[in-house]
Design an enzyme around this catalytic site. Structure first.
Site, PDB file in Angstrom:
ATOM      1  CD  GLU A   1      -3.799  -5.871   3.121  1.00 26.20           C
ATOM      2  OE1 GLU A   1      -4.634  -5.148   3.703  1.00 26.20           O
ATOM      3  OE2 GLU A   1      -2.575  -5.677   3.160  1.00 26.20           O
TER       4      GLU A   1
ATOM      5  CD  GLU B   1      -3.115  -0.999   2.172  1.00 25.08           C
ATOM      6  OE1 GLU B   1      -2.998  -0.204   3.116  1.00 25.08           O
ATOM      7  OE2 GLU B   1      -4.104  -1.748   2.027  1.00 25.08           O
TER       8      GLU B   1
HETATM    9  O1  AHR Z   1      -5.017  -6.040   6.973  1.00 30.95           O
HETATM   10  C1  AHR Z   1      -4.884  -4.933   7.801  1.00 30.95           C
HETATM   11  C2  AHR Z   1      -4.189  -3.755   7.150  1.00 30.95           C
HETATM   12  O2  AHR Z   1      -5.010  -3.232   6.142  1.00 30.95           O
HETATM   13  C3  AHR Z   1      -2.891  -4.045   6.432  1.00 30.95           C
HETATM   14  O3  AHR Z   1      -1.804  -3.986   7.274  1.00 30.95           O
HETATM   15  C4  AHR Z   1      -2.813  -2.926   5.431  1.00 30.95           C
HETATM   16  O4  AHR Z   1      -2.098  -3.290   4.293  1.00 30.95           O
HETATM   17  C5  AHR Z   1      -4.254  -2.589   5.145  1.00 30.95           C
HETATM   18  O5  AHR Z   1      -4.493  -1.228   5.184  1.00 30.95           O
END
Ligand code: AHR
Length: 505
Positions: free
Chosen positions: A292, A173
């Site tokens: 994610e 990210e």
């Molecule tokens: O999964 C939790 C968090 O969400 C991760 O660390 C991040 O990449 C995202 O914003």
């Protein structure tokens, strides 16, 4: 009662079911690692300190890959802290989650755990506070046989065989202002491209994932993908996508349609990738790693107050998942499967405690399956062969967030080898059951008796599993489904996720 019609044909396919669709994520965040997968003083711990009750559930989930060690955590992480003799490992501040990282669990422990869990490890390198050199050092430690500093260090630390990790995320990210070492599109594009190029000098067959946008709502969405791929097209194989959903202001109708958002996000990222492909006249197509995704009640995740004490493994983001959340998770898996031609890897975030499929009680208490565990496990168990491009004719309803959307969503998989057929379906109606007619006439020979399993809340979509009643929400067995002349019908309760399986030959 509303009615939907689903037409399936074995010749109309999207692409193969990718095992990597069923990946998950272990981050050094909250109690995911410590008290989640690793807890030496727990009654179920094995000789390595891994919780065997959790390991058993992971096998039941049919997890393919596990992304590690973060997440936001990786952007401040020094991987060398987590290898070598435990008593010499430093305690560090983890700025991402305002915690103390003891480094008791590191790379070698993760690899040993991954072997026991029978999952493919997927690593992320730190491109927040670090760069090309440290990524190469880590790769050398993980994948080189022997005869160099870091490969020999791994051997000295007890792992004679290299780990041979295939998938590597180039940071996490990096478009997000919350990220340690946050970059502009141009800065990240350059760093990702140079890191990828150097890593491939060590191991040319790696599969590299460039950070895409942290969501389509980001201001730089699109510009980011274009800048990154224009610079790094040759170096990377995937671009990443992240998305989290939650029910807001009691708007269950929009929440249940979260898969619509996921489909649109995927379509947009595909367009950005293919735009660069066309402009740069490339043969290769960039694939999508949805590394994610989940339901996350971010509005309950309060970071507004003064920072708390620096402690190890504080409980963070331990959402108790409802039936509605499980229906959404099942729906998101339908969306991922439907996009299997371009989304060839995905990681549900996260495996234990933090947004977990599995939850553990602090101390020596038990582990249990959250509601979202069930659609994940059943989809992973039954999605086989080819994803079918299904014909779905469903009534529509109005949502505040996404406009008019279908009341029912579905996907199916068919294994030409065995003849097994699986249909995954959600009913987004919050009030009424829906009847679903299946047109299966294109399948030659009898399909056998269909087995229907349905997850719903018996009128309460907000019911959860917890330590006191860990099996309150379980998929219920529906009536046997016997097609007549290639047609069958099932009834889907309101706010439900179901899987209908035919055994084939
Ligand atoms: O999964 C939790 C968090 O969400 C991760 O660390 C991040 O990449 C995202 O914003």
């Amino acid at each position: 009662m509303p009615n939907a019609v689903l037409t399936l044909h074995p010749a109309f396919t999207v692409g193969p079911v990718r095992r990597r669709t069923f990946g998950s994520f272990v981050e050094h965040m909250g109690r995911c690692v410590y008290e989640g997968i690793y807890q030496p003083d727990h009654p179920s711990a094995d000789e390595d300190g891994f919780r065997t009750d959790v390991l058993e559930m992971i096998r039941e989930l049919g997890i393919s890959t596990v992304r590690y060690p973060g997440g936001n955590f990786v952007s401040g992480y020094r991987w060398e802290d987590g290898v070598g003799p435990r008593e010499e490992r430093p305690r560090r501040l983890d700025l991402a989650w305002h915690s103390v990282e003891t480094n008791e669990f590191g790379l070698d422990e993760f690899m040993r755990w991954a072997k026991k869990a029978d999952v493919e490890p997927m690593m992320a390198v730190n491109l927040g506070t670090r760069g090309v050199q440290e990524a190469c050092d880590l790769l050398e430690y993980a994948n080189l046989d022997s005869g160099t500093h870091f490969a020999d260090a791994r051997i000295a630390n007890g792992s004679a065989e290299p780990y041979n990790v295939r998938m590597w995320c180039l940071g996490n990210e990096m478009d997000g202002p919350w990220q340690i070492g946050h970059k502009t599109p141009e800065q990240y594009a350059r760093l990702a491209s140079e890191t990828g190029r150097a890593m491939r000098m060590i191991d040319p067959d790696l599969e590299l994932v460039a950070c895409g946008s942290s969501g389509p709502e980001m201001e730089t969405f699109g510009t980011w993908e274009r800048a990154v791929l224009t610079e790094a097209y040759d170096q990377v194989d995937y671009v990443s996508l992240h998305a989290y959903y939650q029910e807001r202001d009691g708007d269950l109708g929009s929440f249940l349609a979260s898969g619509v958002h996921m489909d649109r996000f995927i379509a947009d990222v595909v367009a950005h990738c293919d735009h660069v492909r066309s402009v740069r006249r490339k043969e290769k197509r960039i694939m999508l790693s949805f590394d994610e995704w989940n339901v996350w009640y971010q509005t309950r995740f309060d970071t507004s107050g003064p920072p708390s004490e620096w402690v190890t493994a504080p409980p963070i983001a331990e959402d108790d998942y409802t039936v509605a959340d499980a229906v959404v998770v099942g729906g998101l898996l339908i969306s991922l499967l439907r996009n299997s031609d371009r989304v060839t890897a995905a990681s549900q975030a996260q495996l234990v405690n933090v947004l977990g499929l599995i939850r553990t009680e602090p101390g020596d208490g038990p582990a249990w399956r959250q509601t979202i565990f069930h659609p994940f496990a059943l989809t992973s168990a039954h999605a086989r062969g080819q994803v079918l491009d299904v014909g779905l004719d469903a009534p529509r309803y109005d949502t505040a967030k996404y406009g008019e959307v279908p009341l029912v969503d579905a996907v199916a998989t068919h294994d030409p080898e065995t003849g097994a057929l699986a249909v995954f379906v959600v009913n987004r109606d919050t009030e009424q059951p829906v009847t679903l007619d299946l047109d299966l006439r294109a399948f030659e020979g009898p399909l056998g008796e269909g087995r229907l399993r349905v997850l719903h809340g018996d009128g309460d979509p907000h019911v959860v599993n917890d330590a006191l009643d860990p099996d309150r929400v379980l998929p219920a067995e529906g009536p046997a489904v016997r097609p007549v002349d290639g047609r069958a019908g099932v009834t889907l309760p309101p706010v439900s996720w179901s899987v209908l399986t035919f055994p084939g030959r």
